[in-house]
Design a protein around this motif. Structure first.
Motif, mmCIF file in Angstrom:
data_model
loop_
_atom_site.group_PDB
_atom_site.id
_atom_site.type_symbol
_atom_site.label_atom_id
_atom_site.label_comp_id
_atom_site.label_asym_id
_atom_site.label_seq_id
_atom_site.Cartn_x
_atom_site.Cartn_y
_atom_site.Cartn_z
ATOM 1 N N GLY A 311 0.817 -1.204 0.000
ATOM 2 C CA GLY A 311 0.000 0.000 0.000
ATOM 3 C C GLY A 311 0.851 1.255 0.000
ATOM 4 N N ALA A 312 2.010 1.193 -0.663
ATOM 5 C CA ALA A 312 2.964 2.306 -0.625
ATOM 6 C C ALA A 312 2.374 3.542 -1.290
ATOM 7 N N ARG A 313 2.602 4.662 -0.666
ATOM 8 C CA ARG A 313 2.164 5.943 -1.216
ATOM 9 C C ARG A 313 3.328 6.922 -1.103
ATOM 10 N N ALA A 314 3.282 7.828 -0.129
ATOM 11 C CA ALA A 314 4.332 8.844 -0.041
ATOM 12 C C ALA A 314 5.687 8.254 0.323
ATOM 13 N N GLU A 315 5.696 7.141 1.074
ATOM 14 C CA GLU A 315 6.993 6.587 1.461
ATOM 15 C C GLU A 315 7.815 6.139 0.262
ATOM 16 N N SER A 316 7.144 5.830 -0.850
ATOM 17 C CA SER A 316 7.892 5.419 -2.036
ATOM 18 C C SER A 316 8.585 6.603 -2.712
ATOM 19 N N HIS A 407 0.267 2.961 7.945
ATOM 20 C CA HIS A 407 -1.093 3.521 7.979
ATOM 21 C C HIS A 407 -1.989 2.890 6.921
ATOM 22 N N PRO A 408 -2.214 1.597 6.951
ATOM 23 C CA PRO A 408 -2.956 0.951 5.851
ATOM 24 C C PRO A 408 -4.452 1.233 5.846
ATOM 25 N N LEU A 426 -1.027 -12.855 3.137
ATOM 26 C CA LEU A 426 0.156 -12.521 3.942
ATOM 27 C C LEU A 426 0.346 -13.527 5.074
ATOM 28 N N LEU A 427 -0.748 -13.971 5.664
ATOM 29 C CA LEU A 427 -0.645 -14.927 6.765
ATOM 30 C C LEU A 427 -0.072 -16.257 6.287
ATOM 31 N N GLU A 428 -0.295 -16.595 5.032
ATOM 32 C CA GLU A 428 0.221 -17.864 4.514
ATOM 33 C C GLU A 428 1.748 -17.870 4.440
ATOM 34 N N THR A 429 2.362 -16.705 4.314
ATOM 35 C CA THR A 429 3.815 -16.647 4.173
ATOM 36 C C THR A 429 4.536 -16.928 5.482
ATOM 37 N N LYS A 430 3.860 -16.754 6.625
ATOM 38 C CA LYS A 430 4.452 -16.929 7.962
ATOM 39 C C LYS A 430 5.563 -15.920 8.234
ATOM 40 N N ALA A 431 5.656 -14.876 7.436
ATOM 41 C CA ALA A 431 6.653 -13.823 7.648
ATOM 42 C C ALA A 431 6.038 -12.734 8.515
ATOM 43 N N PRO A 432 6.857 -12.024 9.287
ATOM 44 C CA PRO A 432 6.310 -10.960 10.158
ATOM 45 C C PRO A 432 5.722 -9.808 9.356
ATOM 46 N N ILE A 433 4.668 -9.215 9.898
ATOM 47 C CA ILE A 433 3.962 -8.091 9.263
ATOM 48 C C ILE A 433 3.943 -6.941 10.258
ATOM 49 N N ILE A 434 4.612 -5.845 9.928
ATOM 50 C CA ILE A 434 4.685 -4.669 10.790
ATOM 51 C C ILE A 434 3.679 -3.639 10.288
ATOM 52 N N VAL A 435 2.851 -3.116 11.207
ATOM 53 C CA VAL A 435 1.782 -2.189 10.839
ATOM 54 C C VAL A 435 1.869 -0.958 11.736
ATOM 55 N N GLN A 482 -10.293 19.511 13.176
ATOM 56 C CA GLN A 482 -10.268 18.951 14.520
ATOM 57 C C GLN A 482 -9.468 17.648 14.581
ATOM 58 N N ASP A 483 -9.156 17.093 13.432
ATOM 59 C CA ASP A 483 -8.454 15.811 13.351
ATOM 60 C C ASP A 483 -6.962 16.054 13.155
ATOM 61 N N ILE A 484 -6.190 15.858 14.214
ATOM 62 C CA ILE A 484 -4.744 16.016 14.144
ATOM 63 C C ILE A 484 -4.095 14.679 14.493
ATOM 64 N N SER A 485 -3.011 14.380 13.826
ATOM 65 C CA SER A 485 -2.334 13.101 14.032
ATOM 66 C C SER A 485 -0.875 13.270 13.642
ATOM 67 N N CYS A 486 -0.103 12.211 13.853
ATOM 68 C CA CYS A 486 1.307 12.259 13.462
ATOM 69 C C CYS A 486 1.677 10.945 12.783
ATOM 70 N N GLY A 487 2.664 10.998 11.907
ATOM 71 C CA GLY A 487 3.063 9.823 11.157
ATOM 72 C C GLY A 487 3.602 8.717 12.042
ATOM 73 N N ASN A 488 3.096 7.498 11.826
ATOM 74 C CA ASN A 488 3.566 6.302 12.531
ATOM 75 C C ASN A 488 3.461 6.457 14.048
ATOM 76 N N TRP A 489 2.327 6.993 14.533
ATOM 77 C CA TRP A 489 2.157 7.180 15.975
ATOM 78 C C TRP A 489 2.252 5.846 16.722
ATOM 79 N N GLY A 490 1.551 4.843 16.225
ATOM 80 C CA GLY A 490 1.546 3.549 16.890
ATOM 81 C C GLY A 490 2.091 2.469 15.979
ATOM 82 N N VAL A 491 2.551 1.364 16.590
ATOM 83 C CA VAL A 491 3.102 0.263 15.812
ATOM 84 C C VAL A 491 2.747 -1.057 16.496
#
Length: 514
Positions: A311-316, A407-408, A426-435, A482-491
């Motif tokens: 789901g790459a967008r600005a990070e690419s 931020h998917p 993705l679950l079939e690969t058994k590889a870690p998924i970071i969100v 009224q909606d304020i946030s920051c990049g990658n707040w939670g992981v």
């Protein structure tokens, strides 16, 4: 540079050399970052029923621009990048950064104010609800408001951003506005700072890391110090720097052997997470083999670790020297970053046209080889589930593969359908998924959706919580001030469930012994 000077610089440390360059010719290294189309933010539904755009697909410059491409698509671009060799003019001084958006001396800010007035609704309780709020607060079942929805028009004199439809509503709801007023003012000043025309020393990054100098991943301060970055003594400069670095450092902080996330109480890494991360760390921190450049020094080497950024967008479109910081965290590791998603080339249309799809390049991948000697970057404009079904990247190995989703919006009603087919694969690969998530509500909504969709089919690797390397800069949603946030707040991180098996004869021997 004369040859004699070039030879002399080989014996000078990097910090002294950088200082000498700035002293001798500062005008040649000044750069303007305001034209980089860098970040994308969430947007709310324009109506209560549906919206033609995904709430996580709004795209505007991280550096504060919200110049709209059109009035109905919620996207924006910047067009004020100076030509090569053009001297950047100082527009605003560091002590003159606060201006209302409407009366700003910078045209981008005035256009942004017009965009907010055209799309954002007044949050006063006297108005009927036009759409569900995007800040995570559940709307009441029935609104007591008697007035129809109205667009914002009045700018708060304290933060300089249009927030209410009239001064009267602003005064009546001032106590609630005070909760975010200081943050909105900070956003305002940061936006003007990035268009002020000043030189940005915080965007000069440190070079390779010495093996004898380990990094400290406790927080941003210790990381930048042990990575030998130039000292950043200003909070605003720190916010600007972390807004870019949060993407590679978030990945590196989880995969590094000195990661701040451990299995001790409060460190959030689960036993299953330790198994997955240990496999990747074994690959990314190989032992020294005594290899060399000659034939006698040849040694077998592991393939690069593939990091699939879905789901790459600005990070690419991040500057490549930002992603190279990931390689510097792992001096002996090798990486292949693969940006996958239909918007992975957004804001990069002027770079080069997409290559044709041929038998040797069936998905039209754009390959940037030798971004760094140990890093390669590929970009594919397609959905991941399409690639997975063809077996293009198979086989997958937990020692060499990792998935990342910034931020998917898996749990958002407007974008969850895009992930319904991808996550089970993705679950079939058994590889870690970071969100990651913009806010706590955004992160919890994604977790709830994964629990509902794949209940019992995944293991939690990293318990959800605040990201130690989140962006320190706050962002504003132009469709809802009224909606304020920051990049990658939670992981958080998860993986397809792995079932432990036991041989039948071993099980019988265990039964007999008991």
């Amino acid at each position: 540079m004369e040859p004699s000077i070039r030879l002399a610089t080989s014996s000078v440390c990097r910090s002294c050399l950088r200082s000498a360059r700035r002293t001798t010719a500062p005008t040649h290294v000044a750069r303007n970052f305001s034209g980089l189309a860098y970040s994308r933010r969430r947007s709310t539904n324009l109506t209560a029923q549906s919206s033609p755009i995904s709430p996580l697909r709004k795209s505007f410059s991280l550096f504060g621009s919200a110049q709209p491409k059109s009035a109905d698509d919620g996207h924006s671009v910047t067009t004020n990048a100076p030509a090569d060799g053009e001297k950047q003019k100082l527009v605003l001084h560091p002590d003159d950064l606060f201006h209302s958006y409407t009366n700003s001396p910078i045209p981008d800010m005035r256009r942004r104010a017009a965009f907010i007035r055209q799309h954002a609704s007044c949050p006063h309780p006297d108005h009927r609800i036009a759409h569900a709020p995007s800040d995570g607060k559940a709307p009441p079942v029935e609104s007591n408001g008697t007035q129809p929805p109205a667009h914002v028009d009045f700018e708060c004199p304290d933060c300089g951003i249009p927030v209410y439809c009239s001064e009267q509503h602003w005064a009546e709801d001032y106590e609630r506005h005070l909760e975010i007023c200081d943050t909105l003012k900070q956003i305002n000043e940061d936006d003007h700072d990035l268009r002020s025309g000043r030189f940005f020393p915080e965007f000069e990054y440190a070079g390779p890391q010495m093996d004898e100098a380990p990094v400290n991943l406790l927080n941003w301060d210790t990381l930048l110090y042990t990575r030998q970055f130039e000292a950043i003594n200003d909070d605003r400069s720190m916010r600007q720097a972390t807004r870019l670095l949060t993407y590679p450092v978030t990945i590196g902080s989880i995969l590094h052997e000195l990661s701040p996330y451990g299995v001790r109480k409060g460190d959030r890494l689960t036993p299953e997470g330790l198994k997955s991360m240990s496999a990747l760390r074994y690959t990314l921190h190989p032992p020294k083999t005594g290899g060399g450049a000659g034939i006698k020094g040849l040694r077998p080497e592991a393939p690069p670790v593939r990091i699939f950024i879905l789901g790459a967008r600005a990070e690419s479109s991040l500057p490549r020297n930002v992603w190279v910081q990931l390689s510097h965290l792992f001096p002996r590791g090798k990486f292949h970053l693969i940006f996958i998603g239909p918007e992975s080339m957004s804001n990069r249309d002027d770079e080069f046209p997409l290559p044709p799809r041929t038998p040797t390049n069936p998905f039209g991948a754009i390959v940037e080889d030798r971004v760094w000697p140990t890093m390669k970057i590929s970009t594919i404009v397609d959905y991941y589930h399409t690639l997975h079904k063809t077996g293009h990247f198979a086989p997958y190995d937990p020692y060499f593969d990792c998935f990342v989703m910034f931020h998917p919006g898996m749990g958002h009603p407007a974008s969850s359908h895009e992930w319904a087919e991808t996550v089970p694969l993705l679950l079939e690969t058994k590889a870690p998924i970071i969100v990651t998530g913009y806010t706590q509500y955004d992160m919890e909504r994604d977790i709830e959706w994964v629990n509902k969709t794949c209940r019992g089919e995944f293991d939690m690797l990293l318990e959800p919580g605040e990201n130690k390397f989140r962006s320190l800069r706050w962002d504003l949603n132009d469709l809802d001030p009224q909606d304020i946030s920051c990049g990658n707040w939670g992981v958080w991180a998860f993986r397809g469930k792995r079932y432990e098996t036991m041989r039948k004869d071993a099980e019988e021997e265990t039964t007999r012994s008991t």
